[in-house]
Write a protein that holds these residues in place. Structure first.
Motif, PDB file in Angstrom:
ATOM      1  N   MET A 132     -40.870  44.396  30.335  1.00  0.00           N
ATOM      2  CA  MET A 132     -40.873  43.502  31.494  1.00  0.00           C
ATOM      3  C   MET A 132     -42.257  43.342  32.096  1.00  0.00           C
ATOM      4  SD  MET A 132     -37.364  44.361  33.590  1.00  0.00           S
ATOM      5  CE  MET A 132     -35.827  43.504  33.203  1.00  0.00           C
ATOM      6  N   SER A 133     -43.085  44.378  31.958  1.00  0.00           N
ATOM      7  CA  SER A 133     -44.435  44.298  32.516  1.00  0.00           C
ATOM      8  C   SER A 133     -45.364  43.453  31.654  1.00  0.00           C
ATOM      9  CB  SER A 133     -45.021  45.705  32.676  1.00  0.00           C
ATOM     10  OG  SER A 133     -45.374  46.267  31.415  1.00  0.00           O
ATOM     11  N   LEU A 134     -44.977  43.184  30.410  1.00  0.00           N
ATOM     12  CA  LEU A 134     -45.854  42.493  29.464  1.00  0.00           C
ATOM     13  C   LEU A 134     -45.425  41.071  29.131  1.00  0.00           C
ATOM     14  CD1 LEU A 134     -46.529  45.382  26.910  1.00  0.00           C
ATOM     15  CD2 LEU A 134     -48.060  44.548  28.707  1.00  0.00           C
ATOM     16  N   TYR A 135     -44.149  40.731  29.365  1.00  0.00           N
ATOM     17  CA  TYR A 135     -43.644  39.438  28.927  1.00  0.00           C
ATOM     18  C   TYR A 135     -42.961  38.703  30.073  1.00  0.00           C
ATOM     19  CZ  TYR A 135     -44.383  41.250  24.218  1.00  0.00           C
ATOM     20  OH  TYR A 135     -44.946  41.767  23.086  1.00  0.00           O
ATOM     21  N   PRO A 136     -43.092  37.375  30.114  1.00  0.00           N
ATOM     22  CA  PRO A 136     -42.320  36.586  31.081  1.00  0.00           C
ATOM     23  C   PRO A 136     -40.822  36.723  30.793  1.00  0.00           C
ATOM     24  CG  PRO A 136     -44.084  35.270  30.074  1.00  0.00           C
ATOM     25  CD  PRO A 136     -43.983  36.543  29.287  1.00  0.00           C
ATOM     26  N   PRO A 137     -39.984  36.554  31.819  1.00  0.00           N
ATOM     27  CA  PRO A 137     -38.536  36.722  31.628  1.00  0.00           C
ATOM     28  C   PRO A 137     -37.950  35.873  30.500  1.00  0.00           C
ATOM     29  CG  PRO A 137     -39.045  36.682  33.949  1.00  0.00           C
ATOM     30  CD  PRO A 137     -40.325  36.360  33.239  1.00  0.00           C
TER      31      PRO A 137
END
Length: 312
Positions: A132-137
């Motif tokens: 979640m910290s690296l990719y858009p939802p």
């Protein structure tokens, strides 16, 4: 852009305000324009050097139009299945793209499946938090969570312990995404989107994915995790002043009851989930006189349709 780092450093707050006046964007505005939240943008900079913004004398990040375009390009690669760790060389040499990058997503899904099989909540949480910290939802749903749910459904066909794993993961997912929705709703104002579990099955994972995707666009989301009787949907819309209603169902529905349910609902309505495939012909025929009724087969399609119609 005219302003450069040495100009920004001249006079503190005045330099920062001048940079904003010359069309540099603060991180909150870049997050709104690109759909990539500030935490992820910082992680891309810190861990991978994908985006290197200017800094004001007080350390505030400032982004140019070129930075914004680069972020859009990064998201394009992520949506093609490229892992974030492999994006940087592709920004300058896009011909180097290879389907081999799918391996990183596959490995992450395998790790999650193993953790779920062991009911290892902390490990599941850590793996998802990192993603979640690296990719858009939307990228995370398309490349990780929806494929993972499909693989788990196959794994759970007739396997001993399947119900245990299913209850564990679906419950965890609802708690995780529900907490995100609660946090977002506390920060947001305006008319909410009303999302209803119309299938009467508990812990529908794709319903919560849809809720999270919609919430990530800075739209408040009110979730009713169970059907409403005819008449009460219109009442809920009136009380909430909802901008739209999304009915999610993974099972067969009674079309006559659906017509009664939607009677007097004063906002656009979207039906989403496997029920759209089950009843596609009947829904298409029976709703041709209802201009505000939309159909989407899954959370990604629902999210895209709501965006296209300007409802979120």
């Amino acid at each position: 852009m005219k302003n450069q780092p040495d100009t920004l450093a001249q006079d503190g707050g005045a330099g920062y305000q001048q940079a904003l006046a010359e069309s540099w964007l603060p991180i909150r505005d870049v997050a709104r324009v690109t759909g990539v939240n500030a935490i992820t943008l910082r992680a891309w900079e810190r861990r991978y050097g994908l985006i290197v913004p200017q800094r004001s004398p007080k350390g505030h990040r400032l982004f140019s139009a070129d930075h914004v375009q680069r972020i859009h390009t990064i998201v394009t690669w992520l949506n093609r299945g490229v892992a974030v760790s492999q994006v940087k060389p592709l920004l300058d040499t896009p011909q180097a793209f290879s389907t081999a990058v799918e391996n990183e997503w596959k490995i992450l899904r395998q790790k999650l499946t193993q953790a779920i099989s062991q009911l290892a909540e902390r490990e599941v949480d850590d793996l998802i938090n990192q993603a979640m910290s690296l990719y858009p939802p939307r990228t995370l749903c398309e490349q990780l969570l929806m494929p993972l749910l499909g693989e788990l459904e196959q794994r759970w066909q007739g396997q001993f312990g399947a119900r245990m794993e299913q209850r564990f993961f679906h419950g965890w997912l609802r708690s995780k995404l529900g907490a995100r929705l609660y946090h977002n709703n506390r920060q947001l104002r305006g008319a909410p989107l009303l999302l209803i579990n119309h299938s009467d099955l508990p812990l529908e994972p794709q319903l919560w994915l849809a809720a999270w995707l919609i919430s990530s666009t800075d739209c408040p989301v009110e979730v009713f995790d169970g059907p409403l009787p005819a008449g009460e949907l219109a009442l809920a819309v009136e009380h909430l002043q909802a901008r739209a209603v999304l009915l999610y169902s993974s099972t067969s529905i009674n079309l006559k009851q659906l017509t009664k349910l939607l009677h007097n609902v004063s906002c656009p309505t979207l039906i989403a989930g496997p029920t759209v495939c089950i009843h596609h012909t009947e829904l298409s025929v029976s709703t041709t006189d209802c201009a505000d009724l939309l159909l989407a087969k899954d959370p990604l399609a629902a999210h895209q349709m709501l965006l296209a119609r300007g409802l979120i």
